[in-house]
Every structure is written in C-alpha cells, then in structure tokens.
Design a protein around this motif. Structure first.
Motif, PDB file in Angstrom:
ATOM      1  N   LEU A 947      17.643  32.715   1.676  1.00 21.68           N
ATOM      2  CA  LEU A 947      18.944  33.073   2.797  1.00 21.68           C
ATOM      3  C   LEU A 947      19.005  32.525   4.046  1.00 21.68           C
ATOM      4  O   LEU A 947      17.788  31.807   4.041  1.00 21.68           O
ATOM      5  CB  LEU A 947      18.324  34.347   3.111  1.00 21.68           C
ATOM      6  CG  LEU A 947      18.248  35.796   2.222  1.00 21.68           C
ATOM      7  CD1 LEU A 947      17.764  36.024   1.376  1.00 21.68           C
ATOM      8  CD2 LEU A 947      18.173  37.060   3.497  1.00 21.68           C
ATOM      9  N   LEU A 964      13.223  40.543   9.727  1.00 23.83           N
ATOM     10  CA  LEU A 964      14.699  40.007   8.615  1.00 23.83           C
ATOM     11  C   LEU A 964      13.587  42.047   7.368  1.00 23.83           C
ATOM     12  O   LEU A 964      13.085  42.013   7.541  1.00 23.83           O
ATOM     13  CB  LEU A 964      14.499  39.001   7.412  1.00 23.83           C
ATOM     14  CG  LEU A 964      15.145  39.290   5.950  1.00 23.83           C
ATOM     15  CD1 LEU A 964      16.304  39.955   6.115  1.00 23.83           C
ATOM     16  CD2 LEU A 964      14.475  38.429   5.540  1.00 23.83           C
ATOM     17  N   LYS A 965      14.932  43.036   7.446  1.00 23.77           N
ATOM     18  CA  LYS A 965      14.780  43.791   6.308  1.00 23.77           C
ATOM     19  C   LYS A 965      15.884  43.558   5.278  1.00 23.77           C
ATOM     20  O   LYS A 965      16.402  43.328   4.960  1.00 23.77           O
ATOM     21  CB  LYS A 965      14.634  45.337   6.741  1.00 23.77           C
ATOM     22  CG  LYS A 965      13.768  45.045   8.535  1.00 23.77           C
ATOM     23  CD  LYS A 965      14.737  46.188   8.955  1.00 23.77           C
ATOM     24  CE  LYS A 965      14.094  46.539  10.881  1.00 23.77           C
ATOM     25  NZ  LYS A 965      14.358  48.126  11.486  1.00 23.77           N
ATOM     26  N   TYR A 966      15.201  44.091   4.116  1.00 23.69           N
ATOM     27  CA  TYR A 966      16.024  44.023   2.957  1.00 23.69           C
ATOM     28  C   TYR A 966      15.331  45.396   1.736  1.00 23.69           C
ATOM     29  O   TYR A 966      14.388  45.777   1.994  1.00 23.69           O
ATOM     30  CB  TYR A 966      16.164  42.557   2.225  1.00 23.69           C
ATOM     31  CG  TYR A 966      14.373  42.182   0.934  1.00 23.69           C
ATOM     32  CD1 TYR A 966      14.383  42.857   0.506  1.00 23.69           C
ATOM     33  CD2 TYR A 966      13.617  41.804   2.701  1.00 23.69           C
ATOM     34  CE1 TYR A 966      12.980  42.039  -0.368  1.00 23.69           C
ATOM     35  CE2 TYR A 966      12.238  41.138   2.078  1.00 23.69           C
ATOM     36  CZ  TYR A 966      12.345  41.075   0.332  1.00 23.69           C
ATOM     37  OH  TYR A 966      11.112  41.289  -0.503  1.00 23.69           O
ATOM     38  N   GLN A 967      16.200  45.784   0.861  1.00 18.49           N
ATOM     39  CA  GLN A 967      16.101  46.438   0.498  1.00 18.49           C
ATOM     40  C   GLN A 967      17.220  46.835  -1.043  1.00 18.49           C
ATOM     41  O   GLN A 967      17.898  46.240  -0.363  1.00 18.49           O
ATOM     42  CB  GLN A 967      15.977  48.115   0.392  1.00 18.49           C
ATOM     43  CG  GLN A 967      18.027  48.554   1.181  1.00 18.49           C
ATOM     44  CD  GLN A 967      17.172  49.576   2.536  1.00 18.49           C
ATOM     45  OE1 GLN A 967      18.014  49.705   3.351  1.00 18.49           O
ATOM     46  NE2 GLN A 967      16.789  51.115   2.019  1.00 18.49           N
ATOM     47  N   TYR A1001      20.711  43.689  -3.784  1.00 19.95           N
ATOM     48  CA  TYR A1001      19.890  43.960  -2.486  1.00 19.95           C
ATOM     49  C   TYR A1001      20.920  44.113  -1.369  1.00 19.95           C
ATOM     50  O   TYR A1001      21.450  43.174  -1.460  1.00 19.95           O
ATOM     51  CB  TYR A1001      19.072  42.390  -2.322  1.00 19.95           C
ATOM     52  CG  TYR A1001      17.934  43.045  -3.525  1.00 19.95           C
ATOM     53  CD1 TYR A1001      16.703  44.011  -3.384  1.00 19.95           C
ATOM     54  CD2 TYR A1001      18.207  42.269  -4.847  1.00 19.95           C
ATOM     55  CE1 TYR A1001      15.599  43.830  -3.691  1.00 19.95           C
ATOM     56  CE2 TYR A1001      17.035  42.266  -6.053  1.00 19.95           C
ATOM     57  CZ  TYR A1001      15.962  43.413  -5.332  1.00 19.95           C
ATOM     58  OH  TYR A1001      15.218  43.738  -6.424  1.00 19.95           O
ATOM     59  N   LYS A1002      20.470  44.200  -0.148  1.00 15.78           N
ATOM     60  CA  LYS A1002      20.892  44.244   1.126  1.00 15.78           C
ATOM     61  C   LYS A1002      20.009  44.013   2.190  1.00 15.78           C
ATOM     62  O   LYS A1002      18.961  44.373   2.244  1.00 15.78           O
ATOM     63  CB  LYS A1002      21.385  46.058   1.566  1.00 15.78           C
ATOM     64  CG  LYS A1002      22.498  46.130   2.439  1.00 15.78           C
ATOM     65  CD  LYS A1002      23.043  47.412   3.051  1.00 15.78           C
ATOM     66  CE  LYS A1002      23.521  47.645   3.999  1.00 15.78           C
ATOM     67  NZ  LYS A1002      24.541  48.678   4.426  1.00 15.78           N
ATOM     68  N   PHE A1003      20.463  42.957   2.786  1.00 15.53           N
ATOM     69  CA  PHE A1003      20.239  42.107   3.622  1.00 15.53           C
ATOM     70  C   PHE A1003      20.121  42.508   5.584  1.00 15.53           C
ATOM     71  O   PHE A1003      20.907  43.164   5.980  1.00 15.53           O
ATOM     72  CB  PHE A1003      20.027  40.169   3.473  1.00 15.53           C
ATOM     73  CG  PHE A1003      19.667  40.516   2.668  1.00 15.53           C
ATOM     74  CD1 PHE A1003      17.451  40.582   2.060  1.00 15.53           C
ATOM     75  CD2 PHE A1003      20.026  40.284   1.252  1.00 15.53           C
ATOM     76  CE1 PHE A1003      17.484  39.847   0.747  1.00 15.53           C
ATOM     77  CE2 PHE A1003      20.057  40.303  -0.084  1.00 15.53           C
ATOM     78  CZ  PHE A1003      18.492  39.846  -0.005  1.00 15.53           C
ATOM     79  N   TYR A1004      19.159  42.865   6.540  1.00 11.96           N
ATOM     80  CA  TYR A1004      19.537  43.040   7.805  1.00 11.96           C
ATOM     81  C   TYR A1004      18.742  42.097   9.049  1.00 11.96           C
ATOM     82  O   TYR A1004      16.976  41.781   8.868  1.00 11.96           O
ATOM     83  CB  TYR A1004      18.521  44.240   7.583  1.00 11.96           C
ATOM     84  CG  TYR A1004      19.310  45.817   7.606  1.00 11.96           C
ATOM     85  CD1 TYR A1004      20.488  46.572   6.908  1.00 11.96           C
ATOM     86  CD2 TYR A1004      18.845  45.781   6.012  1.00 11.96           C
ATOM     87  CE1 TYR A1004      21.289  47.289   6.597  1.00 11.96           C
ATOM     88  CE2 TYR A1004      18.862  46.670   5.353  1.00 11.96           C
ATOM     89  CZ  TYR A1004      20.194  47.433   5.320  1.00 11.96           C
ATOM     90  OH  TYR A1004      20.783  48.781   4.504  1.00 11.96           O
ATOM     91  N   THR A1018      24.207  42.327   8.922  1.00 12.56           N
ATOM     92  CA  THR A1018      23.688  42.423   7.424  1.00 12.56           C
ATOM     93  C   THR A1018      24.355  42.104   6.715  1.00 12.56           C
ATOM     94  O   THR A1018      25.367  40.568   6.893  1.00 12.56           O
ATOM     95  CB  THR A1018      23.833  43.889   7.197  1.00 12.56           C
ATOM     96  OG1 THR A1018      25.807  43.819   7.241  1.00 12.56           O
ATOM     97  CG2 THR A1018      23.725  44.999   7.807  1.00 12.56           C
ATOM     98  N   GLU A1020      24.885  41.561   1.199  1.00 10.82           N
ATOM     99  CA  GLU A1020      24.385  41.926   0.225  1.00 10.82           C
ATOM    100  C   GLU A1020      24.830  40.679  -0.933  1.00 10.82           C
ATOM    101  O   GLU A1020      25.438  39.619  -0.433  1.00 10.82           O
ATOM    102  CB  GLU A1020      25.286  42.852  -0.302  1.00 10.82           C
ATOM    103  CG  GLU A1020      25.046  44.506   0.509  1.00 10.82           C
ATOM    104  CD  GLU A1020      26.572  45.382   0.418  1.00 10.82           C
ATOM    105  OE1 GLU A1020      26.838  45.132  -0.441  1.00 10.82           O
ATOM    106  OE2 GLU A1020      26.105  46.718   0.634  1.00 10.82           O
TER     107      GLU A1020
END
Length: 1283
Positions: A947, A964-967, A1001-1004, A1018, A1020
C-alpha cells in the motif's frame, strides 16, 4: 240654493283626519296609549256628502262623527240658524255622535229640505262639517201632449224630440218600441246627449208607429213614458244625394265652457246622403290620447280629467262622397279652487313658532279668508303672536292655553274649498314608541331598518349608539332618517349587535334598545340538472342548499309552477327529489324552492321522458346564437338587455355571457361584462359614463359556447366626473434629491369623460402642512426635485375631467431618493467558537448615517494563510455574508482550521454599500486533518499486498501520523476481523504479508493531528490466486485476473442427481456448471447456476461416472475462471418387487370391470320391464298392483293413473311401462313388486351399482299409506341417480 257660494261663519269646515307635520310641527302618533293622555281639539271623522238627495220612502240619515280629548259635544244649524233637535220628535241624534236620523214616514218630506251643518266643540276648539244640502228626489210625469203623425220622403233628415220632464237628479233617456225593445242605433240613426233621436236620412224601414222615449229616474227607480210617435217614410219623390249638413250644433261655430277636473263632452250630428262620417281635430295641438274617447259612432268626443291645456278650438268634420263640412267649438276651461298646499295641523311646544299655509289655485283666482273656531279672524280678539299674510298665518312664541282650530276658505264663482287645521300647544317629555328589545333580522347585503318612533314636545332629537359605546353619525353606511329610523344600506355580519336610540328634548330623555342580527343568505349550492330519463326508470333531482344555521329552512318542490302530484312515486328527501317508475306525464319543469323566514332561493331543471326502447343516439351540439337583442329601461348608468335564445341542440343552456364593445375607446374589442343563468333572457347591465356601447350575447351548454349574436344597436352614455382615482399610487426616489410619484392610470372606460387629467399632490410628512400640487395629463408619473435625502412624503393623486373631479383620494406614503451610507460600523469584535465557526459583533450606525432604507450589513472575510505558513496566500477568494438591518451580530461558518483571517463590514441600503470598516484579523484553532490525498494497492502477491498513500491536502494543524485498518471479505460479502496499524507522519508506504491467497481485502486509511483523526479513504484488492489447469484467454491490451476466483469445491450424489457447491471470490456474475459422461466424445453440457454457490444436476443415469467443472465468465470480460475437473459417479439401484395394487394400469382395469357389471345390470332391468320371464315378473302377472303407475314416454317420469276406457282407446302401452290386461294393478296383492324394494319405493343403488333393498321391504301397507308410497322406482331414474 247656490252650492258654489262662499263659506261664511256658521257653515262647517272639513277637519283633516290625518295628523301630520311640517318642518316646524310635531307629528301626532297614532298609538292610542299615547293619544290617551294628550288634549286634542275636535276632529270630524265622518260626514255625509255636501249634496244629499234622499228617497222619500226612507228615513233621512245625516252623518256627523267627531273625535277629540275631551270628547266633543254636537249641535246643528239648518238654513243658517240653530236647529233645536230636542224639540222635533221626528229627529233623533245618536248618543255619543252628531248623526241625525229624521223619520219622514208620516210627514211631508219637503218640510226637511234645506242646508244642514254639524258643529263639534270641546274646550280646545270648535270644528264644523260641510254644508250638507238635503233635497228630495223627484220623478215628475210627462206633460200631456198629442203627437201628430209624421210623414217624410225617403232620404230626408228627421229629428224626434223627447223633451223629458226635469227630475232630481236628471233622468236617463232611451228609446224603445211597444215591446220594450231598444231601437237599433247606428251611424245613420243616433241619440243626442239631450235625448232627441236624429236620422241623418230616413229609409222605408224607418216606418213605424211606436217610437217611444223613456225617462228613468235613478233614485226612485221609476220610468216615465212619452206618447208614441208615428213615422211614415214615403217613396213618392225621394230626396237625392246631397252634401253633409250639421243638425247639431247649428252654424259653423259654437262655444263650450268646462271646469278643471270634469269631463268635456263635445257633440256633432250631421245629415246628408250618403250618411256622413264624423272626425275630430284640435286646432294647433294633439288630442290627449290617454284621456280621449269617442262615443255614439264618433259623434261624441269625451276628454276626461280636463286641465288648462285642453282649452282651444276643436273641429268636427262631416264627410261623404259629395263633400265635407266642419264646425268649430271653442272650449274654455275654468277652475273651481283646488289645493296646492293644504294647511297642516300643528303641535307646538311653548315659545315655539309655527306656520299655517293655505295655498290654492283656480280660474278666476280664488279669494282666501281665515277663521278661528268658525269666526272670521278679523272678528276675533287681537293676538300679537299671530300674523296673517294672505295665504299664510304665522304663530310666534305660542303659549299654553292658546290651542285653537283655524279655518282657511278659498272661493271663486265656481265654488270654494275649506280646510281646518288645529294648533295645539303641548309640553311633553320624550316617549319612545318602538317596543323595547326588538330583534331585527336581515340577510347579508340587504338594507336594515332599525326603528325609533318617538313623541314629545318639543320634537325630540334622536341619537344612535352601537353596543352602548360607538356613536353613529349620519354617514356611510348609516343613514338616520327624520323620523329617527336608522338605515344600514348594505348590512354586513359586523353590523350585528345591540343598538341604542336616545330621544331627547328640554323636558327629558328616553332611550330604547334594539338588536340587529345579520344572517347568511340562503343559496342553492348544487342545482337540479336537466334529465333525460327512459320511461319506467327513476329520475333524481339534487338541490343542495347552504343557509344560515340559525334559520329553519323549508324545502318545497314544484312541477310546472304547481304542486307535485299526489303520487307515492314522488319521494322528497332533505336535498333531493326522486321520481320512480317515470311516465310520460312526469315530463316538465321541476323547481326546488328553499325558504327561510327572511329569504329564499330557487332553481329549476327540466325532465324529458323518452322511450325505453333503444333510440338513435342524440347529437349534442353547441347552442345556436341568441337573436332579437333589444335595449329597454335606459338610464344614465344602466340599461336592460333582452334577447331570444337560440336552439339548445339537445343540451340545455347553462348560462349566457354578455359582452360589450366600446367604439370610442377600444373599437373592435369585445369584453365580458356579466353572466346570467341559462333560464334568463334579460339582464340589467350597469354602465359607465362616456362609452359608446354595443352588446352581444353568447350561449353556453355542455358542448361549448355558441357563436356571438348580432350586436345590439349602439347605446351612448353621457360623460360624467370620474368615479375612481388611479390605483397603485407610490412614491420612490430614484436618486438623491428627488421623489418619483407614479400611479396606474385610468383606462378610457374609467375616465368617464373627455379631458382626463390627474392632480398630483405631495407634502413632507409631519413637516409641511400645505400640499404642493401639479396637474398632469397623459402620464403616469411625476418627478419632484430638490427633496431631502430619504424622508417620508404624503402623496395623493386625484382624477378629474371636463365634467368634474373624482372622489377624495387616499393618502399614500412614499420616500425620497436614497444616497450611499456615510459611515461604517464600529467596535467590531470576533469570537472564535471552534476551528470552523466564528461570531462577529458590531455597533449599528445611526439612522441619519444610513441615508436610505437600511437593507443590512455585509461582512467581507478572507483566509490570509495558515498558522504554519508565513507568506500570505493570494489565490484565496473574498467571502461575503449579508445580515439583515436589525442584526448587530452574525456567525461565520465553514472556516478553515489553523488559519489567519481578515474581516471588514459595510452598511447596505437600496442605493448601495457604504465605506468599509477597519479590517479585523482573527485566527482559527487546530482541527482534524482532511483525508489522505490517495491510497493505492501495488505489487499483489500470493500472500502479500503493498500500500502507498499521500498526505492530506489540508493538514488543518500539525500532522502526527496515520491510522490503517484492514479486513478480509469472503464471497458472501461478510467481513472478517479488523487489523489496526499506525504510522508516523513521514511514512507513506507499507507491505502487508502473511495474507490469505485468493482473498479480497478492504483497507481504511485516515490521517491525524493533535485534535484527532480525520475522514477515511478506502480501497479493496485481491491477493494472487493459484493458476488453474485451464489457462484463460486474454485479449491484447487487457490484464489477466489477479488472485484465485474459486475456493473449495464439494460434491454429493443421489440415485439420479448430483449436488455441486463451491466458494467463489471473483467479480463475475455468470457462473455455470459443465458436465460430460466419462470417456464420452460428446460436447460438454452447461447449466446456469443463477448467481448461487451450489447447483443440482438432475437426470443422471445410475451406475454412470461424469466429469464436472465450474466456470465463471461475463460477456463484457473475456477472462474465464474455472475449477479443476471432478469425477462424480452415480450409484447403481438394486431391483425391487413392485406392488401391483398401486400400479395405475391395475386400478384402471378394475374400474372398467366395475363399469361393465353396472351396464349389464341395467340391461337386465330394462329387459325385465319389457316382459322378460323371470320369477318376479310372473308374480306381478299373478298379483297385479293397481297403484303401480306407468311412465311417460317422453321423459321417463311417472305418468298419471289411466282408466280402463283410456286403455281400450290407446292399445299401445307407454314405452318402458307395463300395463295389466284389466287396466289395474293392486299393490296389496303383489308379493315381489318393485315398490317393495326398499322403503316406500325409494330404492337406490349402492356404490358398486347393485340395488339396495331387494325383497327386503314391507310386504303389507296400511290403506292410508298406499298413495304415499305407491310409485315404483324406474330403472332409468335409478341410473340417473347413480350417475
């Protein structure tokens, strides 16, 4: 005695019975309760006529009735001397009155002839009656005479004289024969006014011996007869034709005098051969057509109610074919005295002044004499308060006790007039005669009259108050009449309330309360409509009404203006009329009338009854235009227009529209003036002055408007002063030092006349007292120069033309021109609430400094630079907020945190902005940052993703780092656990490892300062998937798929199907399952999975193996994702014993066998009925039952019993029946009759078609039960019941 002689003392006068007043006199009320306590001089209320001719067979009754307070006493004079009634036993005076009854049954009637007068007297004055001349009616006999026989030649003229005796009154003359038949009169033979019989020329048929003249005396009802006259017409030497000649009057001229008000009778009788025609003329004038009449075959001219204009020369002309002759009658008109102004009774208060006026006219001019209580005024004691001036008596400063009756006598040679008027001096406090608390109810927009009848001496002054507080003046909308009545021209609901009238004079005060209730008008909201109804159907007319809720309405229905028929088919409800089962007699016009106690409204509609059978469709068209326009009742401001409606064309006319054209102001333009209902053919049109009107009418029905009618004749109204002033008057300054006064000018129709101009007036409000004025024409504004800056002015504009000025105009307020404000706000302070909001305060400027209408304050502010920056930004735009003039503070939203701002304020009016205030600088505190400028995912791997991102565009403070958050996201869009990471402000990239392959994966990502985190962005991305055994084809220029699309694939099988389930992470929407038999060369079979993650393949053969795979693709994307091929084997099925009872073929076979058995059984029954030999039949032959009924041949039902004779006549038995040889069957002898099958012959089949109850019934029946169960069941019926 001369009945036209002058009145002298001792003779009576007529006292007026109606009490009224002049401007200085008080009207006497007729209320008995009021009169009861008032003194009143005598007033004669009944008397006999002046000329009284009595019948000697009846008593003489001379009437004389009078009233007064106290009640008057009566006395009489006869022939000018006192008549002592008590001394004559034949004369009786009725008690309480002056009426005389004279008994002449045993006396000579002539003894009581003479002139009588009645005198009524009380302490307040004396009244006398007219001179009543009493005469006996007379009918004298004809003087004896002998009439010689008359013999004349044919064609000559002849006069038969009547000369009747003088009677009282004069007799009525007519000619008859011996058989009492009237002699026929015509143009040739006529009777003159004096009774003589005239022949213009005689004929042989005029010969007779019984020409008799009769005189009828009206009072005695007697008829006197003249001796018959014999006339013989000879034909030996007849007279030839000749010119006309007058027989009456003689000569060429004559004279006639007639009194004013009488009937003028002029007569001309002419002789000649042929018989002349008579005509009449008035020299130098026209005969009065409304008062003239012709009689006696135009030989007599009568003019009724003669006046001075009828004097002149009248010419009668006699004409036949040989010539013309004329006679002139000179008519003079004299006049006995007649009233111009009759004296009126006066009731005066002490010290008041009154006037008695006796105004008369006559020819010659009458002489006027005044009397007091019957005595000549010159013979009465001198009274300094009384002054006589010819026809007027002036009474000044009258005192109590001076009441009297005054007589005015006017006379000339043709008669006299006498009038009595009393003067009563009273001092009375006010009385209100109108009942107290009276409630008046009127309808809105109607006039209201609130009465306040009063009495008092002096005359009371009436004042009115509303609701006991508001004084009412005699101005619109109120009118206070002289009698005290308060009139409201157009009553409105706000006029309702309590009204108080107060009567005041110098002796007291009296008040009375009345109440006014103004009600809503009654109006029909939904009118009945035209109906076309088929005969036998129902017709419903609706009539919905709105009325004042306090009034009780009454609905009435009429048919053709009469009552509804007394028929129960007519049903009247609260708001409708229903006619059921309509007949031809029901057609007509139906009217609903809604009445209240105060008003009513009505509406009508027609009912047309048509045939119930289908009729050709009715063609509905627009109405034909109206015709025959006519203008009547023409006045200055109105005219009545009438017209004849055109054909309705099967659709009733709903309304008429009246239009007008103005040839003077707007030629060729037609304007709607008014509308009237379709039932009207007239309209009262309200007009404007100075217009050249033409009118036309249009009719409207449901289809549309008709063509316009032909225009009416032109009607021009006269010019007049304007009725209104210009509207829209306003004053606005356009620049400093001026005032522009503008208005909406009047139209040509509103101008009312030529020379329209405007008077413009203005003055500075509360400063100038005098108005400045300027007259202008053909403009709609006027500019006043040299005015102070923005000050109020009073303005008015009045219209006038050559015929006068309009009404007083209303005053409008305007303002002179504005200028830019002089100063700027001061004491500016800024309060910063947070990083994006600040509040500014200022001190308002003084009103003189505004120099106009304050519109508001404009706040200018701009971001100079950030706090972390040193150089000022030049690209920042100035922001402006405007606040209303009553504000001294305002909020500035949307500020950028961590910045330096500058601010200034200006004052705003209609002219523009004033000078700017001093600049004010303020700072905004630190805030959260904006979002990172970008976030990208690069270099995807099987288990890693890289990223990179950029810093926020607006830091809004000191940037301290990133979060950063991801899931992960599975194929059902379910989110996995969240992972958190933080970074420093200088870090902008990170590689994430140990990720799952083929996973989305999704990133914030967000930035942060000391104030907190800003907004997130965000992104993906997929990790790379494992490569499949089928390599997808990739078109040039397109990237291959990133990461795996499919996950785990599972299979399960049954006897003839297989279930395939899978995980899918791709973005394709079209997923298919493909399969083929193992080692087969056929093409793959493909089934669509419909977006799910499992699919069932049906119809597979047991014991067979299949190759299966799942693929994903889209038409818009050539990339193909596929799973590995899987081998699926369907297990073989072991053989089982089949249950034959459940097989369809077996069930069908059993049903067919049951049906066949049923058919055979039915055939058996039929053969048995036809005589087949089997035991039951033999028993029936041996034991025949008479109650077994044969069946009808046509329908298979049981027939009627048949006798032996009928069987003999018809030897052929009914089909399907059995008839014994002896014609009877006895049931009680039958052992095995079909009737015994079951109960009473009601045998039925069971479910398998067998008959129930064979030989199980009752063998014996009671006698009385035999008929009830004697019917044998028919096999056909049994079959029908089974089926």
């Amino acid at each position: 005695m001369d009945r036209n002689r002058k009145w002298v003392p001792g003779f009576g006068a007529v006292l007026l019975t109606l009490l009224s007043h002049m401007t200085s006199a008080l009207e006497v009320p007729l209320d008995p309760k009021v009169l009861e306590g008032l003194p009143q001089p005598p007033t004669i209320i009944l008397q006999s006529p002046k000329d009284y001719i009595f019948d000697p067979r009846e008593n003489i009754v001379i009437h004389c009735e009078a009233k007064g307070k106290p009640h008057p006493s009566f006395s009489w004079t006869r022939n000018g001397t006192h008549f002592d009634v008590e001394k004559d036993s034949k004369v009786l005076m009725k008690p309480g009155s002056g009426t005389l009854v004279i008994d002449i049954s045993s006396e000579r009637a002539e003894a009581y002839e003479g002139t009588y007068q009645c005198i009524a007297n009380n302490e307040h004055g004396t009244a006398v009656s007219d001179s009543i001349v009493i005469r006996q009616s007379r009918s004298p006999l004809w003087s004896k005479e002998r009439n010689e026989a008359i013999m004349v030649q044919k064609g000559v003229s002849l006069v038969l004289q009547c000369r009747p005796p003088a009677g009282l009154p004069p007799p009525v003359i007519f000619w008859m024969d011996n058989n009492f038949q009237k002699l026929p009169l015509d143009k040739r033979v006529s009777q003159a006014l004096n009774g003589d019989l005239y022949f213009s020329n005689v004929l042989p048929e005029d010969t007779r011996s019984d020409y008799i003249c009769y005189a009828r005396f009206p009072h005695t009802q007697t008829i006197q007869q003249k001796q018959p006259i014999s006339v013989t017409v000879l034909d030996s030497s007849p007279e030839g034709e000749r010119r006309p000649g007058f027989m009456l009057p003689l000569g060429t001229t004559s004279t006639k005098m007639v009194l004013r008000g009488q009937t003028l009778e002029l007569e001309c009788i002419a002789e000649g051969l042929p018989t002349p025609d008579i005509s009449w003329q008035k020299e130098g004038g026209e005969l009065p057509s409304n008062r003239v009449s012709y009689h006696n075959f135009k030989k007599t001219l009568k003019i009724s109610d003669v006046n001075e204009n009828d004097a002149g020369n009248y010419r009668c002309v006699a004409t036949n074919n040989l010539g013309t002759i004329h006679h002139t009658i000179k008519v003079t008109v004299k006049a006995a005295p007649f009233w111009v102004s009759i004296p009126r009774n006066l009731i005066l208060a002490p010290n008041e002044t009154g006037v008695l006026t006796c105004r008369v006219n006559g020819e010659p001019k009458p002489r006027i004499d005044w009397f007091v209580n019957g005595i000549p005024i010159e013979n009465t004691p001198e009274d300094p308060s009384r002054k006589v001036e010819d026809d007027t008596v002036i009474l000044s400063n009258v005192q109590s006790g001076s009441s009297a009756v005054y007589q005015c006598n006017a006379s000339n040679e043709f008669g006299y007039l006498l009038a009595n008027a009393f003067v009563s001096v009273l001092a009375e406090p006010p009385r209100v005669l109108t009942p107290p608390n009276q409630v008046y109810q009127v309808i809105t927009n109607s006039p209201a009259l609130l009465h306040c009848a009063s009495f008092g001496s002096p005359i009371p002054t009436i004042t009115w108050f509303k609701d006991s507080q508001i004084s009412i003046r005699n101005t619109d909308p109120y009118v206070i009449h002289e009698n005290g009545t308060l009139e409201i021209n157009v009553a409105q609901p706000l006029n309702s309330g309590k009204y108080t009238c107060i009567a005041t004079n110098n002796l007291g005060i009296k008040e009375n309360h009345v109440f006014l209730e103004v009600k809503e008008p009654t109006r029909i909201l939904k009118q009945p409509e035209y109906k076309v109804v088929q005969r036998g159907m129902s017709a419903v007319f609706e009539c919905k009404v709105k009325h004042d809720p306090s009034l009780i309405p009454t609905m009435t229905w009429l048919k053709d203006r009469g009552e509804l028929p007394d028929d129960e088919r007519f049903e009247v409800d609260a708001d409708s009329l229903t006619i059921r089962d309509v007949t031809d007699d029901d057609k007509g016009t139906y009217t609903c009338i809604m009445n209240t106690t105060l008003d009513q409204d009505s509406a009508s509609a027609m009912l047309t009854v048509v045939e119930a059978t289908p009729t050709p469709a009715i063609v509905y068209e627009k109405p034909d235009p109206p015709t025959d326009l006519e203008l009547t009742d023409q006045t200055e401001r109105s005219v009545q227009l009438t017209w004849t409606p055109g054909d309705e064309n099967n659709s009733p006319i709903e309304k008429f529209v009246i239009q007008y054209g103005d040839l003077l102001h707007q030629p060729g333009v037609w304007t709607n003036l008014t509308e009237v209902p379709g039932t009207s053919t007239t309209a009262q049109l309200h007009l404007s002055p100075y217009v050249y009107y033409s009118f036309r009418v249009l009719a409207k029905n449901r289809v549309g408007y008709s063509e316009p009618s032909q225009s009416s004749r032109q009607y021009r109204t006269n010019p007049a002063a304007p009725d209104e002033n210009p509207s829209g008057v306003q004053g606005v300054g356009t620049e400093p030092g001026n005032l522009v006064i503008s208005w909406t000018p009047l139209t040509g129709l509103q101008s009312n006349g030529p020379g329209l101009e405007y008077k413009v007036q203005w003055r500075q409000k509360d400063v100038e007292k005098e108005w400045s004025a300027q007259n202008v024409a053909n403009v709609s504004q006027w500019v006043v120069s040299g005015t102070p800056t923005y000050v109020p002015y009073e303005i008015k504009v009045q219209a006038f033309n050559d015929y006068g000025v309009g009404p007083e105009p209303e005053v409008a307020i305007g303002y002179s021109g504005e200028d830019l404000p002089l100063s700027a706000p001061e004491s500016i302070q800024v309060m910063v609430h947070n990083s994006t909001l600040a509040e500014v305060h200022w001190e308002p400027i003084s009103p003189p400094s505004v120099r106009g209408k304050l519109q508001g304050y404009k706040v200018y502010y701009r971001r100079k630079h950030g706090l972390h920056e040193t150089e000022e930004e030049t690209d920042q735009e100035m922001q402006v907020l405007t606040f209303s003039g009553n504000r001294s503070e305002g909020r500035l939203p949307g500020l950028q945190p961590y910045s330096v701002y500058s601010l200034s304020i200006r004052v705003l009016n209609n002219k523009g902005e004033g000078p700017s205030s001093q600049s004010k600088t303020f700072e905004t505190p630190e805030g959260v940052p904006g979002p990172p400028s970008f976030l990208n995912v690069i270099n995807p791997g099987l288990d890693s993703l890289t990223l990179e991102w950029g810093p926020p565009i607006n830091n809004n403070g000191r940037l301290t780092g990133y979060i950063l958050k991801y899931q992960p996201v599975n194929n059902t869009s379910e989110l996995g656990p969240v992972q958190f990471m933080t970074f420093l402000a200088n870090e902008t990239t990170i590689t994430l490892s140990n990720l799952n392959s083929s996973m989305l994966y999704k990133f914030y990502l967000s930035a942060k300062t000391n104030k907190g985190s800003g907004p997130i962005i965000t992104e993906e991305a997929f990790t790379v998937m494992h490569t499949t055994h089928t390599r997808p084809t990739v078109e040039a220029g397109k990237a291959p798929p990133v990461g795996r699309a499919f996950g785990t694939v599972n299979t399960s099988v049954s006897e003839d199907s297989a279930v395939i389930s899978w995980e899918y992470f791709g973005h394709h929407k079209n997923v298919y399952v493909e399969y083929i038999v193992e080692n087969s060369k056929e093409e793959w079979k493909k089934e669509f999975a419909n977006g799910s993650h499992s699919h069932t393949i049906k119809g597979l053969k047991p014991g067979t193996s299949y190759r299966v795979k799942v693929i994903a693709k889209d038409a818009a994307d050539p990339t193909v994702h596929s799973t590995d091929e899987m081998l699926v084997t369907v297990p073989a099925v072991a053989s089982r014993q089949v249950d034959i009872a459940t097989q369809g073929w077996f069930i069908g076979l059993m049903c067919a066998i049951a049906l066949l058995i049923l058919v055979l059984l039915i055939v058996c029954f039929i053969k048995r009925n036809k005589g087949g030999k089997y035991p039951v039949k033999e028993k029936e032959d041996a034991h025949q039952d008479p109650e077994i009924q044969p069946m009808k041949e046509d329908d298979g039902t049981f027939g009627e019993y048949r006798s032996m004779e009928s069987d003999t006549e018809d030897h052929k038995p009914l089909k399907g029946s059995r008839t014994p040889s002896n014609g009877t069957v006895r049931r009680d002898e039958s052992d095995d009759s079909l009737v015994d099958y079951g109960e009473g012959g009601d045998g039925q089949f069971n479910e398998d078609g067998s008959f129930i109850g064979q030989y199980s019934g009752k063998k014996e029946k009671d006698t009385h039960e035999g008929n009830e169960s004697s019917e044998a069941p028919s096999p056909v019926n049994a079959m029908n019941s089974f089926v």
